[in-house]
Scaffold this motif. Structure first.
Motif, mmCIF file in Angstrom:
data_model
loop_
_atom_site.group_PDB
_atom_site.id
_atom_site.type_symbol
_atom_site.label_atom_id
_atom_site.label_comp_id
_atom_site.label_asym_id
_atom_site.label_seq_id
_atom_site.Cartn_x
_atom_site.Cartn_y
_atom_site.Cartn_z
ATOM 1 N N VAL A 1 0.797 -1.238 0.000
ATOM 2 C CA VAL A 1 0.000 0.000 0.000
ATOM 3 C C VAL A 1 0.823 1.279 0.000
ATOM 4 O O VAL A 1 0.278 2.364 -0.207
ATOM 5 N N GLN A 2 2.125 1.184 0.224
ATOM 6 C CA GLN A 2 2.951 2.382 0.411
ATOM 7 C C GLN A 2 2.806 3.395 -0.727
ATOM 8 O O GLN A 2 2.707 4.594 -0.485
ATOM 9 N N ASP A 3 2.768 2.941 -1.957
ATOM 10 C CA ASP A 3 2.687 3.858 -3.102
ATOM 11 C C ASP A 3 1.334 4.559 -3.215
ATOM 12 O O ASP A 3 1.192 5.506 -3.982
ATOM 13 N N TYR A 4 0.331 4.113 -2.484
ATOM 14 C CA TYR A 4 -1.012 4.677 -2.569
ATOM 15 C C TYR A 4 -1.327 5.647 -1.433
ATOM 16 O O TYR A 4 -2.405 6.229 -1.409
ATOM 17 N N LEU A 5 -0.397 5.815 -0.510
ATOM 18 C CA LEU A 5 -0.634 6.688 0.640
ATOM 19 C C LEU A 5 -0.310 8.135 0.312
ATOM 20 O O LEU A 5 0.548 8.422 -0.525
ATOM 21 N N GLU A 6 -0.989 9.037 1.004
ATOM 22 C CA GLU A 6 -0.699 10.456 0.859
ATOM 23 C C GLU A 6 0.712 10.735 1.365
ATOM 24 O O GLU A 6 1.238 10.005 2.213
ATOM 25 N N GLU A 7 1.282 11.826 0.863
ATOM 26 C CA GLU A 7 2.606 12.229 1.320
ATOM 27 C C GLU A 7 2.582 12.440 2.835
ATOM 28 O O GLU A 7 1.642 13.012 3.380
ATOM 29 N N GLY A 8 3.606 11.948 3.505
ATOM 30 C CA GLY A 8 3.702 12.088 4.952
ATOM 31 C C GLY A 8 3.019 10.972 5.730
ATOM 32 O O GLY A 8 3.095 10.932 6.955
ATOM 33 N N LYS A 9 2.366 10.067 5.027
ATOM 34 C CA LYS A 9 1.675 8.950 5.682
ATOM 35 C C LYS A 9 2.487 7.668 5.522
ATOM 36 O O LYS A 9 3.251 7.502 4.584
ATOM 37 N N TYR B 1 -2.257 0.098 10.452
ATOM 38 C CA TYR B 1 -2.989 1.356 10.501
ATOM 39 C C TYR B 1 -2.225 2.424 9.743
ATOM 40 O O TYR B 1 -0.998 2.492 9.820
ATOM 41 N N ILE B 2 -2.966 3.252 9.024
ATOM 42 C CA ILE B 2 -2.375 4.399 8.340
ATOM 43 C C ILE B 2 -2.177 5.492 9.377
ATOM 44 O O ILE B 2 -3.107 5.827 10.122
ATOM 45 N N VAL B 3 -0.966 6.028 9.436
ATOM 46 C CA VAL B 3 -0.643 7.087 10.398
ATOM 47 C C VAL B 3 0.145 8.196 9.710
ATOM 48 O O VAL B 3 0.761 7.990 8.664
ATOM 49 N N ASP B 4 0.117 9.346 10.323
ATOM 50 C CA ASP B 4 0.965 10.457 9.916
ATOM 51 C C ASP B 4 2.350 10.211 10.521
ATOM 52 O O ASP B 4 2.476 10.040 11.732
ATOM 53 N N ARG B 5 3.374 10.161 9.674
ATOM 54 C CA ARG B 5 4.726 9.849 10.140
ATOM 55 C C ARG B 5 5.184 10.765 11.288
ATOM 56 O O ARG B 5 5.647 10.295 12.319
ATOM 57 N N LYS B 6 5.072 12.057 11.070
ATOM 58 C CA LYS B 6 5.580 13.026 12.041
ATOM 59 C C LYS B 6 4.834 12.914 13.368
ATOM 60 O O LYS B 6 5.453 12.854 14.433
ATOM 61 N N LYS B 7 3.518 12.859 13.316
ATOM 62 C CA LYS B 7 2.729 12.756 14.549
ATOM 63 C C LYS B 7 3.009 11.455 15.287
ATOM 64 O O LYS B 7 3.068 11.429 16.518
#
Length: 102
Positions: A23-31, A87-93
């Motif tokens: 799924v990595q290529d389908y995630l929004e930037e930063g996710k 789970y999809i998460v925001d990297r920075k958060k």
């Protein structure tokens, strides 16, 4: 363990990486995705050093939860299978929540 075979934690890591890569290529930037649950069977031993192929199929998505069917094979056939939840998460958060600076 003390045997010259593929260890179950390594098998699980290969399956988790397959799910992440799916799924990595389908995630929004930063996710990114993080693993939350693994329920797999290690079906039979594989000699250390044998080539392993792990695959993941996204079966369900509910909000940020992703459920995968994961499998692993060596040249003789299936060596492991099961479910994996990420789970999809925001990297920075996520890093900040872990007490680290992003």
């Amino acid at each position: 363990g003390d045997l010259e075979v593929l260890a179950t934690p390594i098998l699980i890591a290969l399956m988790e990486n397959a799910a992440m890569d799916t799924v990595q290529d389908y995630l929004e930037e930063g996710k990114t995705t993080v693993g939350s649950r693994v329920d797999v069977e290690h079906l039979r031993p594989t000699p250390a050093g044998e080539d392993i192929t792990a695959e993941a199929t996204l079966e369900k998505r509910e909000g940020h939860m992703l459920e995968f069917w994961v499998t692993a094979r060596d040249r003789f056939g299936m060596i492991g299978q099961g479910k994996h939840i990420r789970y999809i998460v925001d990297r920075k958060k996520f890093i900040e929540k872990a007490g680290r600076k992003a």
